[in-house]
Enzyme design. Structure first.
Site, PDB file in Angstrom:
ATOM      1  N   TRP A  65       0.856  -1.193   0.000  1.00  0.00           N
ATOM      2  CA  TRP A  65       0.000   0.000   0.000  1.00  0.00           C
ATOM      3  C   TRP A  65       0.892   1.243   0.000  1.00  0.00           C
ATOM      4  CZ3 TRP A  65       0.749   3.350   4.038  1.00  0.00           C
ATOM      5  CH2 TRP A  65       1.284   2.839   5.222  1.00  0.00           C
ATOM      6  N   ASP A 123       1.291  -3.711   9.385  1.00  0.00           N
ATOM      7  CA  ASP A 123       2.726  -3.723   9.017  1.00  0.00           C
ATOM      8  C   ASP A 123       3.588  -4.017  10.238  1.00  0.00           C
ATOM      9  OD1 ASP A 123       2.362  -3.074   6.378  1.00  0.00           O
ATOM     10  OD2 ASP A 123       3.392  -1.125   6.473  1.00  0.00           O
ATOM     11  N   GLU A 124       3.259  -3.342  11.343  1.00  0.00           N
ATOM     12  CA  GLU A 124       4.066  -3.504  12.561  1.00  0.00           C
ATOM     13  C   GLU A 124       4.021  -4.957  13.020  1.00  0.00           C
ATOM     14  OE1 GLU A 124       5.783  -1.058  12.981  1.00  0.00           O
ATOM     15  OE2 GLU A 124       4.720   0.847  13.000  1.00  0.00           O
ATOM     16  N   HIS A 144       6.302  -6.996  10.893  1.00  0.00           N
ATOM     17  CA  HIS A 144       7.697  -6.743  11.281  1.00  0.00           C
ATOM     18  C   HIS A 144       8.021  -7.427  12.615  1.00  0.00           C
ATOM     19  CE1 HIS A 144       7.587  -2.811   8.702  1.00  0.00           C
ATOM     20  NE2 HIS A 144       7.739  -3.895   7.978  1.00  0.00           N
ATOM     21  N   GLU A 169       8.426  -3.381  17.874  1.00  0.00           N
ATOM     22  CA  GLU A 169       7.441  -3.577  16.803  1.00  0.00           C
ATOM     23  C   GLU A 169       6.094  -3.978  17.401  1.00  0.00           C
ATOM     24  OE1 GLU A 169       7.805  -2.471  13.997  1.00  0.00           O
ATOM     25  OE2 GLU A 169       9.709  -2.964  13.070  1.00  0.00           O
ATOM     26  N   THR A 194       4.452  -0.860  18.884  1.00  0.00           N
ATOM     27  CA  THR A 194       3.817   0.014  17.883  1.00  0.00           C
ATOM     28  C   THR A 194       2.575  -0.656  17.295  1.00  0.00           C
ATOM     29  OG1 THR A 194       5.484  -0.763  16.318  1.00  0.00           O
ATOM     30  CG2 THR A 194       5.789   1.440  17.208  1.00  0.00           C
ATOM     31  N   GLU A 203       8.608   1.081   6.514  1.00  0.00           N
ATOM     32  CA  GLU A 203       8.293   1.959   7.643  1.00  0.00           C
ATOM     33  C   GLU A 203       8.116   3.416   7.208  1.00  0.00           C
ATOM     34  OE1 GLU A 203       7.834   1.696  10.960  1.00  0.00           O
ATOM     35  OE2 GLU A 203       8.050  -0.463  11.150  1.00  0.00           O
ATOM     36  N   GLU A 244       7.232   7.852  14.363  1.00  0.00           N
ATOM     37  CA  GLU A 244       7.458   7.224  13.055  1.00  0.00           C
ATOM     38  C   GLU A 244       8.391   8.065  12.182  1.00  0.00           C
ATOM     39  OE1 GLU A 244       6.541   4.321  11.944  1.00  0.00           O
ATOM     40  OE2 GLU A 244       4.966   3.672  13.305  1.00  0.00           O
ATOM     41  N   HIS A 275       4.744   4.955   7.019  1.00  0.00           N
ATOM     42  CA  HIS A 275       3.928   5.194   8.212  1.00  0.00           C
ATOM     43  C   HIS A 275       3.908   6.672   8.609  1.00  0.00           C
ATOM     44  CE1 HIS A 275       4.766   0.718   9.475  1.00  0.00           C
ATOM     45  NE2 HIS A 275       4.167   0.826   8.299  1.00  0.00           N
TER      46      HIS A 275
HETATM   47 FE   FE2 Z   1       7.736  -0.623  13.158  1.00  0.00          FE
HETATM   48 FE   FE2 Z   2       6.084   2.092  11.951  1.00  0.00          FE
END
Ligand code: FE2
Ligand code: FE2
Length: 424
Positions: free
Chosen positions: A122, A288-289, A292, A256, A259, A203, A165, A206
């Site tokens: 995205w 996403d976090e 990760h 991670e 977040t 990242e 971020e 973000h």
């Molecule tokens: Fe992260």
């Molecule tokens: Fe992030």
């Protein structure tokens, strides 16, 4: 301002260690810390990991700010918040570097698959009004109408998360401090280096998305937020990971997940406040976090598999030092307490709480089966006992602290034009 001696570690013994001279000479004292006192007599050695790891410990006498973790330093008129503890470097023995090099093909097969290709990723623009469209201004109007319902304390949390971020250059730097896995050239083809660059690139979306969204809301003071970001990147961070990838990957696993929890909570709350688009934004970032987190915890899982003693000692070490938040040196040019105030608002509104810290630790202990590790040295068993009981101890302390009646407290935030919000 009180003057107080500070000791950041425990003196264990003076075991001869050639690495220590190297480390001692690599200790750098920022020029700005003019009052820092350091002499060889104040450099101590604390053997860890059955004598394999050594650390340099230093006492300092510094002017203490009432904020416990840092001080503000004026250097040629530039205010730079700084941590007080010692900067320990290269605590991992040289032979362990080879271990990480030997894991490169494992990382290629097991860690790189956690990345998403750019074509399937995205992009922030998908969640924002399209500037080339005729409907742009109407879309912005709709966004602003939705954002008008967001309360100030929620905005403070969202701004704090966005600033965190946006300090991404610091986090890429942090990963590239780690011995054995750093990107040696900036375009290295090792799997560790490719992971770090691609992780950074993921990242980067973000902060970009949250920044643009907040700009369009018109609810926040963008100039002072931009200053906060500039200060924060200039200050860096000191996660106390000592160039040591055992410590570094435990830190990133924890962060991670932190977040993931924090963005997940701002997503849920945005929905409650009626801003479904913002809920989608925060939820997408949270996903996403999570991905990760899965990658970093997989690395640590592997370290537990091949080197359980060293890994459990590293986990104990990070937890004793406490996992610092990446944006702990935040400053807006006016308010030296801004990070603590932001943390209080996040705690009160449930965006990120002390209970979350204990829950993350418990989750990681389960994820890595730390309580089931066997064949550890006696020092390793001590570390195992310590980390396995820690989450409950933190919860008990938290419960006890929450029973102490504290009156309400208000605070202003420059980020929202000095409007006042409840800190507790
Ligand atoms: Fe992260
Ligand atoms: Fe992030």
């Amino acid at each position: 301002m009180a003057m107080a001696p500070r000791c950041t570690g425990v003196v264990a013994s003076s075991v001869p260690c050639p690495a220590v001279d190297r480390m001692a000479s690599s200790l750098t004292v920022p020029r700005a810390l003019g009052s820092l006192q350091m002499s060889p007599s104040k450099l101590w050695i604390s053997p860890r990991a059955s004598g394999r790891l050594a650390r340099v410990v230093m006492t300092t006498t510094l002017p203490m700010h009432d904020r416990d973790v840092g001080i503000g330093v004026q250097d040629k008129g530039l205010y730079v918040p700084q941590e007080l503890h010692t900067q320990v470097t290269h605590s991992m023995p040289l032979e362990k570097i080879e271990l990480f090099k030997s894991l490169e093909s494992w990382a290629e097969d097991n860690i790189l698959p956690y990345l998403k290709s750019v074509e399937k990723s995205w992009q922030p623009q998908e969640f924002l009004p399209e500037p080339s469209s005729d409907g742009f201004l109407d879309e912005v109007k709709e966004l602003r109408a939705r954002a008008a319902e967001l309360p100030d304390d929620y905005l403070v949390c969202l701004v704090g998360d966005m600033i965190t971020e946006e300090a991404l250059p610091t986090y890429q730097t942090m990963l590239n401090t780690l011995d054995g896995v750093r990107d040696e050239t900036g375009a290295s083809l090792t799997s560790w280096a490719r992971w770090t660059r691609a992780w950074t690139a993921e990242e980067n979306r973000h902060g970009d998305l949250l920044n643009k969204y907040l700009y369009l809301t018109g609810r926040v003071d963008m100039r002072v937020i931009e200053k906060t970001i500039q200060y924060l990147i200039g200050s860096g961070m000191d996660p106390q990971t000592e160039n040591n990838p055992y410590l570094g990957f435990i830190y990133t696993s924890f962060q991670e997940r932190a977040t993931f929890i924090s963005h997940g909570n701002t997503a849920r709350q945005a929905k409650d406040f009626g801003d479904v688009k913002l809920a989608q934004i925060c939820g997408t970032i949270a996903a996403d976090e999570r991905r990760h987190e899965n990658a970093y915890t997989k690395i640590v899982e592997k370290l537990f598999e091949i080197d359980p003693d060293c890994t459990v000692l590293a986990l104990e070490d990070m937890m004793r030092k406490k996992i610092s938040m990446p944006a702990h040196l935040m400053y807006d040019g006016r308010d030296k307490e801004i990070f603590e105030k932001f943390s209080l608002v996040a705690q009160r509104t449930g965006v990120y709480t002390a209970r979350d810290y204990a829950d993350i630790l418990e989750h990681l202990i389960k994820r890595w089966n730390v309580d089931k590790l066997s064949g550890l040295s006696s020092r390793g068993q001590q570390a195992q006992d310590y980390v396995c009981g820690l989450a409950n101890r933190i919860r008990k302390l938290e419960e006890r602290a929450s029973r102490v009646k504290k009156g309400p407290m208000l605070g202003t935030f420059s980020w929202i034009f000095n409007r006042e919000v409840a800190l507790r």
